[in-house]
Motif scaffolding. Structure first.
Motif, PDB file in Angstrom:
ATOM      1  N   GLN A  88      -4.307   5.588   1.915  1.00 25.18           N
ATOM      2  CA  GLN A  88      -4.211   4.570   0.862  1.00 25.18           C
ATOM      3  C   GLN A  88      -2.845   4.699   0.216  1.00 25.18           C
ATOM      4  O   GLN A  88      -2.472   5.776  -0.257  1.00 25.18           O
ATOM      5  CB  GLN A  88      -5.342   4.754  -0.147  1.00 25.18           C
ATOM      6  N   GLN A 115      -0.821   3.569   6.747  1.00 21.95           N
ATOM      7  CA  GLN A 115      -0.931   3.511   5.293  1.00 21.95           C
ATOM      8  C   GLN A 115      -1.111   2.064   4.855  1.00 21.95           C
ATOM      9  O   GLN A 115      -0.321   1.197   5.224  1.00 21.95           O
ATOM     10  CB  GLN A 115       0.327   4.103   4.651  1.00 21.95           C
ATOM     11  N   VAL A 121     -11.273   6.903  -1.590  1.00 24.27           N
ATOM     12  CA  VAL A 121     -10.730   6.867  -0.234  1.00 24.27           C
ATOM     13  C   VAL A 121     -10.838   8.245   0.420  1.00 24.27           C
ATOM     14  O   VAL A 121     -11.227   8.365   1.586  1.00 24.27           O
ATOM     15  CB  VAL A 121      -9.261   6.384  -0.251  1.00 24.27           C
ATOM     16  N   SER A 178      -9.512  -0.171  -7.649  1.00 17.31           N
ATOM     17  CA  SER A 178      -8.098  -0.406  -7.924  1.00 17.31           C
ATOM     18  C   SER A 178      -7.888  -0.745  -9.392  1.00 17.31           C
ATOM     19  O   SER A 178      -8.683  -1.457  -9.997  1.00 17.31           O
ATOM     20  CB  SER A 178      -7.586  -1.559  -7.051  1.00 17.31           C
ATOM     21  N   PHE A 180      -6.188  -2.240  -0.205  1.00 20.43           N
ATOM     22  CA  PHE A 180      -6.977  -1.531  -1.211  1.00 20.43           C
ATOM     23  C   PHE A 180      -6.777  -2.101  -2.613  1.00 20.43           C
ATOM     24  O   PHE A 180      -7.515  -1.753  -3.540  1.00 20.43           O
ATOM     25  CB  PHE A 180      -6.618  -0.043  -1.206  1.00 20.43           C
ATOM     26  N   ALA A 215     -13.874   0.689  -2.120  1.00 17.51           N
ATOM     27  CA  ALA A 215     -12.881   1.404  -1.328  1.00 17.51           C
ATOM     28  C   ALA A 215     -13.505   2.194  -0.180  1.00 17.51           C
ATOM     29  O   ALA A 215     -12.999   2.181   0.950  1.00 17.51           O
ATOM     30  CB  ALA A 215     -12.076   2.331  -2.231  1.00 17.51           C
ATOM     31  N   VAL A 235     -12.889   1.603   3.901  1.00 15.48           N
ATOM     32  CA  VAL A 235     -12.507   2.619   4.890  1.00 15.48           C
ATOM     33  C   VAL A 235     -13.456   2.576   6.083  1.00 15.48           C
ATOM     34  O   VAL A 235     -13.023   2.610   7.245  1.00 15.48           O
ATOM     35  CB  VAL A 235     -12.491   4.029   4.262  1.00 15.48           C
ATOM     36  N   SER A 271      -3.045   2.652  -8.318  1.00 18.83           N
ATOM     37  CA  SER A 271      -3.597   3.786  -7.552  1.00 18.83           C
ATOM     38  C   SER A 271      -3.927   4.938  -8.492  1.00 18.83           C
ATOM     39  O   SER A 271      -3.160   5.906  -8.610  1.00 18.83           O
ATOM     40  CB  SER A 271      -2.595   4.235  -6.485  1.00 18.83           C
ATOM     41  N   GLY A 299      -6.645   9.513   0.027  1.00 12.13           N
ATOM     42  CA  GLY A 299      -6.308   8.796  -1.189  1.00 12.13           C
ATOM     43  C   GLY A 299      -5.046   9.363  -1.797  1.00 12.13           C
ATOM     44  O   GLY A 299      -4.739  10.543  -1.610  1.00 12.13           O
TER      45      GLY A 299
END
Length: 373
Positions: free
Chosen positions: A24, A246, A40, A257, A251, A344, A348, A32, A47
């Protein structure tokens, strides 16, 4: 602060670090945060916290929060200090251009002299004293001394590069991996030097081409970044030689988020048709959705980072408070229309499932091709 228990045995590959080759992206500006990074990591990806624009103390508190939420590996991203000389006159001229914006929102323009090092040394001091599993760097390459010290502490290091030459510098400095950022990527380009020629139409290299070039130039594991939104795209960059992918914009729309709700909606809003690289909000090339602010001020914004970032800080916050997406920095990659409003961890899972299907399809096509030969 008490030193955390980070293994001194460094992973030799991303497969030893995380379950899935999905990272992420660290998106600064509050996107973030601990909730996203932990979700994540708990799902088997990596993450990452964005330390950019935060104080060292705020970064440390977010690290503590992530550790309370997950025992799995996570990363922290740090901005390199900016040493380039900036013409104060061009920054002042841009301030004058923004005067009407400030009056409209009823705010004062920020101080261009708000600092250029993003508290780099203070953040490193914390990461040296209380190591984390992964530290990544943006806007330049750390010194070999910094990378060596992090390695001794058991921290895996990743440095962003946007050209083959930068990737070679990353390898020479001693980083463990290079994040290869294609021109499709949302947010700031992580180039080591702000070259004004990069603003020319058609400049910048696409991700697949850049991954292939870097793969032939350096021996480092590659993290591919730029416009990736689906598992099939992850399969493509892995096939091109990357060890992991990445994803940032993918995300950004998740509930974990920290992006503003207007930012999340804008990703798929038909009103915002495309993205472009602009200096309008920060003084450095960054890809975002084209809105009124970008159209009106982008053509005149100077190459002056982070001075322009400081100047426009109050404007961006005021636009968000007023609910005006046309005045906000809506960072997004070229694949923004493929954004999915999924938790999230679920995202994934979906990406990994899509990656598996894509790999199976590649294998079947490869087998069919061998049969016809």
């Amino acid at each position: 602060m008490v030193a955390a228990s980070v293994s001194s045995v460094l992973p030799r590959a991303f497969s030893e670090l995380v379950e899935h080759p999905v990272l992420q992206a660290p998106m600064a500006g509050g996107v973030s945060g601990p909730d996203l990074a932990a979700a994540v990591s708990e799902a088997g990806g990596l993450g990452c916290l964005a330390a950019g624009y935060k104080t060292p103390e705020a970064m440390y508190e977010e690290i503590r929060q992530v550790r309370r939420l997950t025992a799995r590996p996570f990363g922290v991203n740090v901005f390199l200090p900016q040493r380039s000389a900036v013409d104060a006159a061009v920054v002042e001229a841009y301030r004058e251009q923004l005067a009407d914006e400030a009056r409209w929102y009823g705010v004062e323009l920020g101080d261009a002299g708000g600092g250029t090092d993003d508290a780099y040394d203070g953040k490193l001091a914390i990461l040296f004293e209380d190591p984390v599993p992964v530290v990544s760097f943006h806007f330049g390459c750390p010194s070999p001394r910094v990378l060596e010290r992090l390695a001794r502490l058991g921290t895996f290091t990743i440095v962003t590069a946007t050209t083959v030459a930068e990737a070679r510098d990353v390898q020479a400095a001693g980083a463990h991996a290079v994040c290869v950022q294609g021109v499709e990527a949302g947010g700031h380009q992580g180039s080591h030097r702000d070259d004004v020629r990069a603003d020319a139409p058609g400049s910048g290299v696409g991700l697949l081409t850049l991954v292939t070039q870097v793969k032939e130039a350096v021996r480092l594991p590659i993290v591919a970044a730029g416009g990736l939104m689906r598992g099939g795209q992850i399969a493509a960059v892995l096939a091109a030689g990357a060890s992991a992918a990445q994803l940032g914009t993918a995300f950004l729309a998740t509930p974990e988020s920290g992006a503003h709700v207007l930012h999340k909606r804008a990703l798929t809003d038909p009103l915002f048709t495309h993205t472009e690289l602009t200096r309008a909000f920060s003084g450095r090339p960054a890809r975002g959705l084209v809105n009124r602010f970008v159209r009106e001020h982008g053509p005149y914004a100077p190459a002056a980072y982070p001075q322009v970032h400081h100047v426009t800080s109050g404007l961006r916050k005021a636009a968000a408070r007023a609910g005006e997406a046309q005045g906000m920095a809506l960072w997004a990659g070229q694949g923004h229309r493929l954004a999915r409003e999924l938790p999230a961890a679920r995202l994934v899972e979906v990406l990994v499932a899509e990656l598996s299907v894509a790999r199976e399809g590649m294998a079947q096509r490869g087998g069919a091709g061998e049969g016809r030969a």
